[in-house]
Enzyme design. Sequence first.
Site, PDB file in Angstrom:
ATOM      1  N   TYR A   1     -43.643 -71.816 -14.554  1.00 28.34           N
ATOM      2  CA  TYR A   1     -42.461 -72.650 -14.843  1.00 28.34           C
ATOM      3  C   TYR A   1     -42.858 -74.139 -14.874  1.00 28.34           C
ATOM      4  O   TYR A   1     -43.635 -74.600 -14.027  1.00 28.34           O
ATOM      5  CB  TYR A   1     -41.426 -72.376 -13.756  1.00 28.34           C
ATOM      6  CG  TYR A   1     -40.203 -73.248 -13.786  1.00 28.34           C
ATOM      7  CD1 TYR A   1     -39.279 -73.138 -14.821  1.00 28.34           C
ATOM      8  CD2 TYR A   1     -39.957 -74.172 -12.778  1.00 28.34           C
ATOM      9  CE1 TYR A   1     -38.148 -73.928 -14.851  1.00 28.34           C
ATOM     10  CE2 TYR A   1     -38.826 -74.968 -12.794  1.00 28.34           C
ATOM     11  CZ  TYR A   1     -37.926 -74.835 -13.834  1.00 28.34           C
ATOM     12  OH  TYR A   1     -36.810 -75.621 -13.851  1.00 28.34           O
TER      13      TYR A   1
ATOM     14  N   ASP B   1     -43.420 -65.788  -7.972  1.00 27.60           N
ATOM     15  CA  ASP B   1     -42.134 -66.319  -8.432  1.00 27.60           C
ATOM     16  C   ASP B   1     -41.450 -65.194  -9.213  1.00 27.60           C
ATOM     17  O   ASP B   1     -41.861 -64.845 -10.315  1.00 27.60           O
ATOM     18  CB  ASP B   1     -42.369 -67.555  -9.318  1.00 27.60           C
ATOM     19  CG  ASP B   1     -41.065 -68.220  -9.748  1.00 27.60           C
ATOM     20  OD1 ASP B   1     -40.026 -67.514  -9.826  1.00 27.60           O
ATOM     21  OD2 ASP B   1     -41.078 -69.439 -10.024  1.00 27.60           O
TER      22      ASP B   1
END
Length: 398
Positions: free
Chosen positions: A118, A189
């Site tokens: 990300y 994540d």
Amino acid sequence: MSESKNPWHPQTRCAHIGCGQAEDAGLNAPVITPITQSTIFDLGTSAEAEALFSGDRKGHAYTRFGNPTVDELAAALCDLEGGGGALVTGSGNAATLCAITIAMAGRHGKLVTHPDIYGGSHELLRLLSASYGLTVEVVDPAEEASWFAAVRRAGAVLLESPSNPLMRLIDIGATTEAAHANDAAVIVDNTVATPHNQRPFEHGADWVVQSTSKYLNGHSDVIGGCLIKRESLTAQERAIHKNLGGTVNAMEAWLLLRGLRTFALRMEAHNRNGAAIADWLVGHPAVSKVYYPGLVRGRQGEIFAHQMTGGSGLLAFELVGGGEAANRFIDRLKLITHGVSLGGMESLAVRPAMSSHRGMSPEARAAAGIADGLVRLSIGTEAMADIIADLEQALEPS
Ligand SMILES: *Cc1c(COP(=O)(O)O)cnc(C)c1O
């Protein structure tokens, strides 16, 4: 909290999230957890305060250390992910910061990660390198030999699978096995996959971080995060979380508890719509490529089959006509909103080349696989026919 402690199916457990204050239950007790919007709690007598601060008595003193509504949220998130303990944070980035701080405490190796994490995580790592001297090694997991070699000598590993927006998958089990050879913690994540579609702890991961701003809340109205540990939390780990200070108020926790009650239902709809839209796009003449976890073949397909049970609503596709065609497509959308983020019930479209990846040179973007004509879709829970009708009219030749 493991399955054995809670015998109900995930959908049943979700339906009961936020109804948890069983010890106070009784006639006229509220069924839904109240919002305990107070920063301070009565410490009682000196002896009772002593017992609280020495850890002999459970209770609350100050909301940054803990709060009944926030504690209930932590328990619900922990249960959904199948972990041993959870810490709630004010955002996904705060959760990543906290997880890295815990995983790297007292360790000298590098933090190993990959290029397509990300964008906000990348910026966070850059900042931690500049301010605190964290050394980060970025390795492409597709180069398996270099990836596993780096992981084997890592201080900690941060991985994100599927990655965003190209939906590349990383083998969590094999990565964890390699990292554990050096006693390094693996942080996954799991924001895009969610615990509905991927259970990192079952593949050996040590920590899961979540941006609860996305699928877990699901209503695009709360920023939040959490980190969950496979084992139970130590006092030192709780102290790091408390002292970093990225905790939340009861109001946000309560909104998240409400969002979580429909989590399993929403994910079924996101998985169904996401898979159907990906299939539909594959056959469209204006589309040259579709990226969706459920579509992958070869080694990536094997990882999908043993690691995921659904593809979620996030996908990306490339338009034959490049950047101009992508802009025209976005400007023609009527139902789907032009917006960043993901995981809400409303469908969203965005062009990574002009949003998340705009800071890169066109050459670097091309090398990273982010074509000018790439569009990312977060498919919501609308009727599939309506989403397809909107895509169809926006993709028509000009
Ligand atoms: C959004 C997101 C984050 C960061 O979460 P915030 O709540 O925005 O801080 C981290 N990881 C992934 C995969 C995300 O999509």
